[in-house]
Design an enzyme around this catalytic site. Sequence first.
Site, short mmCIF file in Angstrom:
data_model
loop_
_atom_site.label_atom_id
_atom_site.label_comp_id
_atom_site.label_asym_id
_atom_site.label_seq_id
_atom_site.Cartn_x
_atom_site.Cartn_y
_atom_site.Cartn_z
N HIS A 102 0.83 -1.20 0.00
CA HIS A 102 0.00 0.00 0.00
C HIS A 102 0.87 1.26 0.00
CE1 HIS A 102 -3.99 -2.01 1.51
NE2 HIS A 102 -3.62 -2.37 0.30
N GLU A 122 0.88 3.81 1.90
CA GLU A 122 1.37 4.23 3.22
C GLU A 122 2.67 3.49 3.56
OE1 GLU A 122 -1.68 3.22 2.34
OE2 GLU A 122 -3.22 3.95 3.71
N CYS A 146 -5.98 1.33 5.77
CA CYS A 146 -6.52 0.05 6.22
C CYS A 146 -5.86 -0.34 7.56
CB CYS A 146 -6.28 -1.02 5.16
SG CYS A 146 -4.56 -1.55 5.03
N CYS A 157 -2.04 -0.82 7.39
CA CYS A 157 -1.31 0.45 7.31
C CYS A 157 -1.42 1.21 8.63
CB CYS A 157 -1.83 1.29 6.15
SG CYS A 157 -1.38 0.54 4.56
ZN ZN Z 1 -3.30 -0.23 3.73
#
Ligand code: ZN
Length: 203
Positions: free
Chosen positions: A103, A105, A129, A132
């Site tokens: 992801h 992040e 999420c 993250c």
């Molecule tokens: Zn994430």
Amino acid sequence: MNPEASKGTSLQNGAGAGAEAEAPCKKRPDYLEWPEYFMAVAFLSAQRSKDPNSQVGACIVNQENKIVGIGYNGMPNDCNDDLLPWARSSSDWLDTKYPYVCHAELNAIMNKNSADVKGCTMYVALFPCNECAKLIIQAGIKDVIYLSDKYHDKKEFTASRRLLDMAGILYKQFEPKRNKIVIDFNSIDGSKTHEHTAGPVAP
Ligand SMILES: [Zn+2]
């Protein structure tokens, strides 16, 4: 110099009866403010993503408004993104992107160009999420500015809020003042009329 003083000076110099005083040259009013600049950097970074369905960017900023990390969603380094799957669904989970993709992040944190990101703010296109959220907490990021919360009711995001709340990490939705920011490569040559045209003298 203050504009009133300069006006006074030009009158004393006898600019001529009826001649209009030169308008003071003020700073450009429609410059990007810091939050929209950082969110725009996150969105620009997202344009690097190869994910056909979801392009997410993140931008980490320190307390001096300096960018210390940028990332977008993508496959791990040295893992061929032509060979790994990009599908959102498949009969076999191993044939979806989820086990593989990093992801935005995660990438922004890992790409940091400072010793750490403690006390920094993360600008990110989508609410983080739960995975993250763990990274954000462990990295010492102190607040998150997100734009979209479209997965608010999914379990991963409920878990994410639970973690962020417990860790005392602030999160706030970004409210853009404009819907789009256009990057026009021609502007450097074409828009000079703007900065050189004197405006009317203010009454
Ligand atoms: Zn994430």
